[in-house]
Design an enzyme around this catalytic site. Structure first.
Site, mmCIF file in Angstrom:
data_model
loop_
_atom_site.group_PDB
_atom_site.id
_atom_site.type_symbol
_atom_site.label_atom_id
_atom_site.label_comp_id
_atom_site.label_asym_id
_atom_site.label_seq_id
_atom_site.Cartn_x
_atom_site.Cartn_y
_atom_site.Cartn_z
ATOM 1 N N GLU A 227 0.803 -1.223 0.000
ATOM 2 C CA GLU A 227 0.000 0.000 0.000
ATOM 3 C C GLU A 227 0.840 1.280 0.000
ATOM 4 O O GLU A 227 0.366 2.323 0.448
ATOM 5 C CB GLU A 227 -0.940 0.000 1.206
ATOM 6 N N HIS B 81 -0.635 5.336 7.975
ATOM 7 C CA HIS B 81 -1.765 4.495 7.569
ATOM 8 C C HIS B 81 -1.913 3.380 8.599
ATOM 9 O O HIS B 81 -0.942 2.685 8.902
ATOM 10 C CB HIS B 81 -1.543 3.897 6.180
ATOM 11 N N HIS C 72 -4.900 0.527 10.831
ATOM 12 C CA HIS C 72 -6.202 -0.127 10.950
ATOM 13 C C HIS C 72 -6.620 -0.060 12.413
ATOM 14 O O HIS C 72 -7.150 -1.023 12.950
ATOM 15 C CB HIS C 72 -6.114 -1.582 10.478
ATOM 16 N N HIS D 54 -11.582 -0.914 6.398
ATOM 17 C CA HIS D 54 -10.128 -1.021 6.301
ATOM 18 C C HIS D 54 -9.433 -0.242 7.432
ATOM 19 O O HIS D 54 -8.798 -0.846 8.284
ATOM 20 C CB HIS D 54 -9.723 -0.508 4.911
HETATM 21 ZN ZN LIG Z 1 -4.109 -0.969 5.105
#
Ligand SMILES: [Zn+2]
Length: 258
Positions: A95, A114, A116, A186
Site C-alpha cells: 500500500e 496508515h 487499521h 479497512h
Molecule cells: Zn491498510
C-alpha cells in the site's frame, strides 16, 4: 559510544538507501514506527512515512515489515510513483501508493500514517455515523472526516487495499484538504505537516473515535464546531512535542524490557 559506532557503521548504507536524508529524519522515522506500535495504533500491519528533507519528490518508508521491528537499515527511499529508488531491494509495502499519491497531491503533507486502529474501523463501516471531532485534542478531524469507498473506484470485488497508483489517487482525491481520511472496512490515513504532528494525530484520531463511539452509546453527542476544531489545532498541536517525547521514552523503555 555505542550509538557513535553504530552510526558510522551504518553510514555507507544510509547514503545509498536514503539519498542524503538527514540522520535526524531517519532516526525520527524509526522512533515514529516504534511509538505507533507502542501506542497500539499499528500491529503487524500499518505504516508511517516522512517526506525526504532534501528532495520533496521523494519519501522514506520502511521495507515490508512490522513497524515495531523497524531499524534504520530497514528504511528505504521512494519516488512519487511509489517505486523504491534503489533497485533490487527488499520487498516493499503493497500500500505504498497511499503515501506516494498523497505526497503528490498535497505539498503540505510532510508525514503520513496508515493504520487499521481498532476504534476507527467501526466508523468506517457504519452506514450513518461518521468520524467527527468530539474533543479538543482532535480538532484536526474537523466537522466530518471523509470516507473513501473503494467500490466507487474499483467495484465490489477488491481486497480493499490501495495497491496501485490509481487507487492511491482516488484516495488522495477523497481526502482533499482534510487531515484524515477513513477507508471503508479497512482503516484510516492521517496527514501531518511534520512527522511528530502525524504521530500525534494518529494517536488522537484513535482516541477520538473511541470516545465518539462510547458517547454514541449514551445517546445524542455534541461535536466540536469547525471553529472550535481550528482553534484547538492552533493551540494544542503546538505542544505535540510534549507527547512525542513521552511516547518516545515509553516505547524505548518497553523495548528494553521486552
Ligand atoms: Zn491498510
Amino acid at each position: 559510544m555505542a550509538s557513535t559506532s553504530s552510526r558510522s557503521a551504518a553510514l555507507p548504507k544510509s547514503r545509498s538507501s536514503h539519498g542524503g536524508a538527514s540522520d535526524e529524519l531517519l532516526a525520527d522515522l524509526v522512533v515514529a514506527n516504534h511509538i505507533l506500535f507502542d501506542q497500539g495504533i499499528v500491529d503487524g500491519f500499518g505504516h508511517v512515512s516522512v517526506r525526504h528533507d532534501q528532495d520533496p519528490a521523494r519519501f522514506l518508508l520502511a521495507r515490508n515489515m512490522a513497524p515495531g521491528q523497524v531499524t534504520p537499515d530497514d528504511i528505504l527511499e521512494f519516488d512519487l510513483e511509489g517505486a523504491a529508488v534503489k533497485p533490487d531491494g527488499p520487498p516493499v509495502y503493497l500500500e505504498r501508493f497511499i503515501h506516494s499519491e498523497i505526497y503528490r497531491a498535497r505539498p503540505d503533507a510532510m508525514a503520513i500514517v496508515h493504520s487499521h486502529s481498532h476504534s476507527i474501523v467501526p466508523l468506517s463501516i457504519s452506514k450513518t455515523a461518521r468520524l467527527r471531532a468530539v474533543f479538543h485534542m482532535a480538532g484536526f478531524i474537523g466537522e466530518e472526516a471523509p470516507l473513501f469507498e473503494i467500490r466507487h473506484t474499483a467495484g465490489p470485488a477488491t481486497d480493499l487495499l490501495i495497491s496501485n497508483p490509481g487507487l492511491g489517487r482516488a484516495l488522495a482525491q477523497c481526502c482533499g484538504s482534510h487531515n484524515i481520511v477513513l477507508m471503508r472496512g479497512h482503516g484510516s490515513t492521517v496527514i501531518g505537516g511534520s512527522l511528530r504532528q502525524a504521530i500525534y494525530r494518529a494517536v488522537y484520531a484513535e482516541l477520538n473515535a473511541r470516545y465518539q463511539c462510547e458517547a454514541m452509546g449514551l445517546g445524542e453527542v455534541v461535536y466540536l464546531t469547525k471553529e472550535e476544531g481550528e482553534a484547538a489545532v492552533r493551540t494544542v498541536e503546538q505542544q505535540s512535542n510534549r507527547a512525542w517525547n513521552l511516547w518516545k521514552e515509553q516505547a524505548a523503555q518497553r523495548r528494553r524490557e521486552a
